[in-house]
Design an enzyme around this catalytic site. Structure first.
Site, short mmCIF file in Angstrom:
data_model
loop_
_atom_site.label_atom_id
_atom_site.label_comp_id
_atom_site.label_asym_id
_atom_site.label_seq_id
_atom_site.Cartn_x
_atom_site.Cartn_y
_atom_site.Cartn_z
N ASP A 173 0.82 -4.36 12.05
CA ASP A 173 1.74 -4.87 11.04
C ASP A 173 2.82 -5.78 11.61
OD1 ASP A 173 0.98 -3.74 8.44
OD2 ASP A 173 1.15 -1.84 9.52
N GLU A 230 -2.08 0.94 -2.89
CA GLU A 230 -2.26 1.33 -1.49
C GLU A 230 -0.90 1.82 -0.99
OE1 GLU A 230 -4.13 -1.85 0.74
OE2 GLU A 230 -3.23 -1.13 2.60
#
Lengths: 397, 262
Positions: free
Chosen positions: B60, B49
């Site tokens: 995040d 990924e």
């Protein structure tokens, strides 16, 4: 009443709006979306909201005919005195409303972002009033620049957390507040301070601020015998005070809507926050709007002398008002705003916030007729900006 | 056009837990992207990924945020990334995903982006801030035209009804976020999470699941893999990238240690 410049069922204003949020925030935002209108319509909610606006905030705020400014610009200028709200700005209209919504959603903790600290103070204030825990994220750089407001928040019992990511200003404080909400989804409500964020925030905040234009209509009827002005002027960062001042005139064709954006050192100087001039459609903080960004879609850190206007985006309602031409946008430089702040101070005895000064700088460019009526939203008072005024106006010499 | 997507093939043929590792593009150095991909494959990773860096990655935590900023400061863009990946399929055989936020994709142009993904051999994308309704009404047809899978996230707070919707619209796998958090915020798997995993397993979804968030080592990888087809490691690997002295060697041994091949 269905108004054409209002939000639609999908959460959009024309091409702008929506809810571009990670799945982690979906349940919270969806809960809010499905319930906010019903909650706000409850008689018990309205009763409590109106009571607090009156006895805690001090509403209605006056609509003051500024005779000396009117004489100078040979027209009729009214100031909507949001600077007289408790905590010194319009921000508290929204935080009162949202904390009452939060209570009804069963939340007992509040998180908020703040730039200059005005929304942070307004949030800390209502949290103290309601006995709720309050965490305010503020960019590390802004914490240094806005020490008095940091002290006010702490005195009110709020925890102020420095946002250390990115450019360490409002945009990053907003990111951190969203991350905090992702990590604390069950017991926490996020009080966004402007008409930005995922649907339903822009609409909910605009509705809470719409008390401004509701009062203008009534007060203007008393003073001028008509319930609409020819112009409503307001400054726009994210755009909450403008949304509130425009709200009841959005679909009133006889009223021109005028927005003042911060052009910093000049729209094309590379040091500006004039989003409608420099932005392209993009997604930030959960909605599609106009956004200052690089060709690659990275968000650009804006600049303005006013910490409340240096936001790289703009609320989706305003992006739509701009792109449809419903509102006229002016870019006001730091220097023009400072001149307007001095003018309002010496002619009317009112020291405006630096943000508000951008709206006051529009008179010069408007060339209104003698019989026309202008209402400018005096969104905040200038106490918080005294150190900037001292520095730039050489008040200590 | 009937060529089977590599992700579908992998899940159909896998005999052991699937390991998906996230790496920020152009990190630790601008030119490291392909080195990292090669080392991950050499170590035995099952899916790669690649994170497209963004200035405001709200889902995040600190580790990935910081790697995004470093990568952007070094000049990474979506266009540069495609340039780095253009010969990828001469050597990389495992499925490759792009993960990122919607705004850079919108600026690149959704159709141009999907077309480019198909050209370089990207199998799927993860765009956490692209809502399902928006995808369905605006972009699904374009994604499908280019054979690109859009991977959706579910969390412990996602309702069963919504999970069923996600399952219906998904291809490849569903990204099961282990807890209400940003990436890298929590480590390990708790009993509460296992209850959630069991609930999902009981739903008989058509798509397999990978569990992400909080997976950092072999123990947590195996634990998560008891409840899903495998798991995803992000922040722990990005931390390694940030500190590695011998980039290739350390990546290979990290992947081998997770897969238990050392």
């Amino acid at each position: 009443m269905k108004q054409s410049f209002q939000v639609d069922e999908r959460g959009y204003y024309g091409d702008f709006g929506g809810a571009f949020i990670p799945e982690m925030l979906y349940p919270n935002v969806e809960e809010l979306r499905s319930r906010y209108l019903d909650i706000m319509a409850e008689p018990a909610f309205q009763k409590e909201f109106q009571f607090l606006l009156k006895d805690f905030v001090g509403r209605p705020t006056p609509l003051f005919k500024a005779e000396r400014l009117s004489a100078k610009y040979q027209t009729n200028i009214y100031l909507k005195r949001e600077d007289l709200c408790h905590t010194g700005a319009h921000k508290v209209n929204n935080t009162i409303g949202q904390i009452l919504v939060a209570k009804r959603l069963g939340k007992n903790k509040i998180v908020a972002e703040t730039g200059a600290g005005q929304h942070g103070v307004a949030t800390a204030t209502v949290c103290a009033l309601m006995g709720m825990e309050c965490i305010v994220y503020m960019g590390a750089i802004d914490i240094e620049r806005q020490a008095p407001n940091v002290a006010r928040m702490r005195m009110l019992g709020a925890q102020v957390v420095a946002a250390q990511s990115g450019s360490k200003t409002l945009k990053d404080a907003t990111n951190e507040a969203m991350r905090h909400w992702i990590n604390n989804p069950v017991d926490t409500h996020y009080i966004i301070g402007s008409v930005v964020g995922p649907h339903p925030y822009p609409d909910m905040v605009a509705r809470f601020q719409s008390v401004i234009s509701e009062e203008i209509r009534i007060q203007l009827q008393e003073k001028e015998g008509r319930d609409y002005p020819d112009y409503v002027i307001a400054c726009v960062g994210g755009g909450s005070n403008a949304a509130g001042a425009f709200y009841h005139f959005l679909d009133e064709p006889r009223t021109q809507l005028i927005a003042a954006e911060a052009a910093g050192k000049g729209v094309n100087s590379g040091h500006s926050a004039a989003t409608t001039f420099l932005g392209r459609p993009g997604v930030l903080h959960g909605s599609k709007s106009l956004l200052m960004q690089t060709e690659d879609g990275q968000v650009i850190e804006p600049y303005s002398i006013s910490a409340g206007l240096d936001y790289p985006g703009i609320g989706p309602m305003h992006a739509n008002l701009s792109s449809t031409g419903r509102a006229r946008f002016f870019g006001i430089t730091d220097a023009e705003a400072l001149d307007a702040a001095v003018e309002c101070s010496v002619l009317e005895g009112i020291i405006p916030a630096l943000e508000t000064a951008h709206a006051l700088a529009v008179f010069e460019k408007l060339h209104a007729k003698p019989e026309e009526v202008i209402v400018v939203n005096l969104s905040g008072r200038g106490d918080k900006d005294l150190s900037t005024y001292q520095q730039h106006l050489k008040l200590n010499d | 056009m009937t060529k089977m997507n590599r992700i579908t093939k992998l899940f159909a043929e896998a005999t052991e837990p699937i390991l998906n590792v996230y790496a920020t593009a152009g990190y630790p150095n601008f030119g490291d992207t392909m080195t990292v991909l090669h080392a991950l494959q050499e170590g035995g990773v099952d899916i790669i990924e690649i994170g497209m860096p963004y200035s405001d990655p709200v889902a995040d935590g600190e580790t990935i945020q910081q790697s995004n900023q470093v990568s952007l400061d070094q000049g990474m863009t979506v266009a540069h990334l495609f340039e780095q990946l253009k010969a990828m399929r001469q050597t990389i055989t495992v499925p490759v995903l792009l993960m990122g936020y919607i705004n850079p994709v919108l600026q690149y142009g959704v159709e141009a982006f999907c077309k480019k993904c198909a050209e370089v051999g990207i199998d799927g994308v993860i765009l956490p801030d692209l809502p399902m309704a928006e995808y369905e009404s605006e972009y699904q047809a374009i994604f499908e035209q280019y054979g690109l899978y859009n991977i959706f996230l579910i969390t412990p707070q996602t309702t069963d009804a919504r999970i069923a919707q996600v399952d219906a619209i998904s291809n490849g796998f569903i990204y099961m976020v282990s807890s209400a958090s940003t990436t890298g915020a929590k480590t390990g798997i708790s009993d509460i999470q296992e209850t959630y995993f069991k609930r999902i397993n009981g739903m008989n979804l058509k798509n397999p699941r990978l569990i992400g968030f909080g997976i950092s080592d072999r123990a947590s990888f195996l634990k998560a893999s008891e409840s899903a087809a495998g798991a995803i490691i992000g922040s722990a690997f990005v931390k390694l990238l940030g500190q590695a002295q011998d980039l290739r060697g350390e990546i290979v041994s990290f992947v081998q240690s997770i897969k238990g091949k050392k």
